[in-house]
Design an enzyme around this catalytic site. Structure first.
Site, PDB file in Angstrom:
ATOM      1  N   ASP A 106       2.952  26.378 -51.924  1.00 28.30           N
ATOM      2  CA  ASP A 106       4.393  27.170 -52.275  1.00 28.30           C
ATOM      3  C   ASP A 106       3.929  28.240 -53.340  1.00 28.30           C
ATOM      4  O   ASP A 106       3.656  29.557 -53.603  1.00 28.30           O
ATOM      5  CB  ASP A 106       5.413  26.449 -52.717  1.00 28.30           C
ATOM      6  CG  ASP A 106       4.973  25.263 -53.844  1.00 28.30           C
ATOM      7  OD1 ASP A 106       3.819  25.094 -54.210  1.00 28.30           O
ATOM      8  OD2 ASP A 106       5.967  24.740 -54.464  1.00 28.30           O
ATOM      9  N   ASP A 109      -0.691  28.006 -59.443  1.00 26.39           N
ATOM     10  CA  ASP A 109      -0.640  28.391 -60.884  1.00 26.39           C
ATOM     11  C   ASP A 109      -2.014  28.127 -61.725  1.00 26.39           C
ATOM     12  O   ASP A 109      -2.745  28.743 -61.420  1.00 26.39           O
ATOM     13  CB  ASP A 109       0.621  27.352 -61.262  1.00 26.39           C
ATOM     14  CG  ASP A 109       1.034  27.558 -62.807  1.00 26.39           C
ATOM     15  OD1 ASP A 109       0.151  27.268 -63.743  1.00 26.39           O
ATOM     16  OD2 ASP A 109       2.152  27.896 -62.922  1.00 26.39           O
ATOM     17  N   THR A 113      -4.159  21.727 -58.829  1.00 25.17           N
ATOM     18  CA  THR A 113      -3.959  20.862 -57.460  1.00 25.17           C
ATOM     19  C   THR A 113      -4.888  21.269 -56.446  1.00 25.17           C
ATOM     20  O   THR A 113      -5.388  20.445 -55.709  1.00 25.17           O
ATOM     21  CB  THR A 113      -2.377  21.236 -56.906  1.00 25.17           C
ATOM     22  OG1 THR A 113      -1.500  20.994 -58.172  1.00 25.17           O
ATOM     23  CG2 THR A 113      -1.897  20.506 -55.817  1.00 25.17           C
TER      24      THR A 113
HETATM   25  P1  IMP Z   1      -1.195  24.010 -60.136  1.00 23.90           P
HETATM   26  O1  IMP Z   1      -1.880  22.782 -60.155  1.00 23.90           O
HETATM   27  O2  IMP Z   1      -1.049  24.374 -61.788  1.00 23.90           O
HETATM   28  O3  IMP Z   1      -1.932  25.207 -59.544  1.00 23.90           O
HETATM   29  O4  IMP Z   1       0.253  23.810 -59.828  1.00 23.90           O
HETATM   30  C1  IMP Z   1       0.574  23.812 -58.497  1.00 23.90           C
HETATM   31  C2  IMP Z   1       1.821  22.953 -57.988  1.00 23.90           C
HETATM   32  O5  IMP Z   1       2.759  22.878 -59.426  1.00 23.90           O
HETATM   33  C3  IMP Z   1       2.290  23.893 -57.206  1.00 23.90           C
HETATM   34  O6  IMP Z   1       2.266  23.287 -55.778  1.00 23.90           O
HETATM   35  C4  IMP Z   1       3.811  23.763 -57.667  1.00 23.90           C
HETATM   36  O7  IMP Z   1       4.388  22.450 -56.803  1.00 23.90           O
HETATM   37  C5  IMP Z   1       4.148  23.681 -58.921  1.00 23.90           C
HETATM   38  N1  IMP Z   1       4.254  24.928 -59.509  1.00 23.90           N
HETATM   39  C6  IMP Z   1       3.413  25.561 -60.231  1.00 23.90           C
HETATM   40  N2  IMP Z   1       4.030  26.703 -60.738  1.00 23.90           N
HETATM   41  C7  IMP Z   1       5.318  26.625 -60.638  1.00 23.90           C
HETATM   42  C8  IMP Z   1       6.531  27.304 -60.873  1.00 23.90           C
HETATM   43  O8  IMP Z   1       6.557  28.371 -61.487  1.00 23.90           O
HETATM   44  N3  IMP Z   1       7.969  26.904 -60.385  1.00 23.90           N
HETATM   45  C9  IMP Z   1       7.895  25.692 -59.923  1.00 23.90           C
HETATM   46  N4  IMP Z   1       6.710  24.843 -59.462  1.00 23.90           N
HETATM   47  C10 IMP Z   1       5.432  25.199 -59.778  1.00 23.90           C
HETATM   48 MG    MG Z   2       3.405  22.060 -54.934  1.00 21.78          MG
END
Ligand code: IMP
Ligand code: MG
Length: 183
Positions: A106, A109, A113
């Site tokens: 989705d 960030d 992940t």
């Molecule tokens: P990352 O590991 O920081 O890249 O975060 C990835 C996961 O965190 C995404 O798959 C989302 O499920 C969640 N996430 C990241 N940013 C947001 C946001 O702004 N709103 C809601 N969920 C988020």
């Molecule tokens: Mg996610």
């Protein structure tokens, strides 16, 4: 959660309508075209639960060629903070070995992940691990390799809707909403 035309309130936070559902449909269509053009044989799609369930459903119905989908569960967020990850994926090794995989996110960030998933899938024997992200926050991203397919780059602000939640709320909103003000 309270909801008016362009504002959503969850607990102490207000979210303002940011990207409408028609713009999102258009970006999903564009991504599906890019994916179709890029792969001779479509990869195995691995949407990351929970957030990617809506995006995957839309993407799947836009793709013209047949394709396989296996949902995986991973969680890095706690409230509005991106945490390190504890979980590891649950997918049978034989579904991954030698496969071209496309992780479906989705939103990407910090990228923790995606980075962990890529590594784990490579260890399980995947041949190639790409990523399609509906939304991507370039200013937050902490790694070298970006998602291969990006729907829209957005600022480093928390968003909800289109599958994404704050504290379990807001996933079903058709439009994307952005946190109002500074946190
Ligand atoms: P990352 O590991 O920081 O890249 O975060 C990835 C996961 O965190 C995404 O798959 C989302 O499920 C969640 N996430 C990241 N940013 C947001 C946001 O702004 N709103 C809601 N969920 C988020
Ligand atoms: Mg996610």
């Amino acid at each position: 959660m309270t909801h008016s035309t362009d504002k959503v309130q969850i607990k102490d936070y207000s979210f303002i309508k940011y990207i409408d559902e028609f713009e999102i449909s258009a970006l999903v269509r564009r991504l599906s075209n890019q994916i179709e053009a890029h792969y001779e044989v479509l990869p195995l799609f691995l949407p990351v639960l929970n957030g990617a369930y809506i995006f995957m459903a839309d993407l799947s119905r836009e793709l013209q060629r047949d394709h396989r989908v296996e949902f995986i569960k991973y969680q890095s967020y706690d409230g509005m903070e991106s945490k390190g990850l504890k979980a590891s994926i649950s997918i049978p090794e034989d579904k991954v070995i030698g496969q071209h995989i496309c992780i479906v996110e989705d939103i990407v960030d910090r990228g923790h992940t995606l980075d962990k998933l890529r590594k784990e899938l490579q260890i399980l024997g995947a041949k190639q691990v790409d990523c399609v992200a509906a939304f991507y926050k370039p200013d937050a991203y902490a790694y070298e390799r970006k998602p291969e397919f990006i729907g829209l780059e957005i600022p480093d602000k928390f968003v909800i809707g289109y599958g994404m939640d704050y504290d379990g709320q807001g996933r079903g909103l058709k439009d994307l909403y952005q946190l109002e003000g500074e946190r």
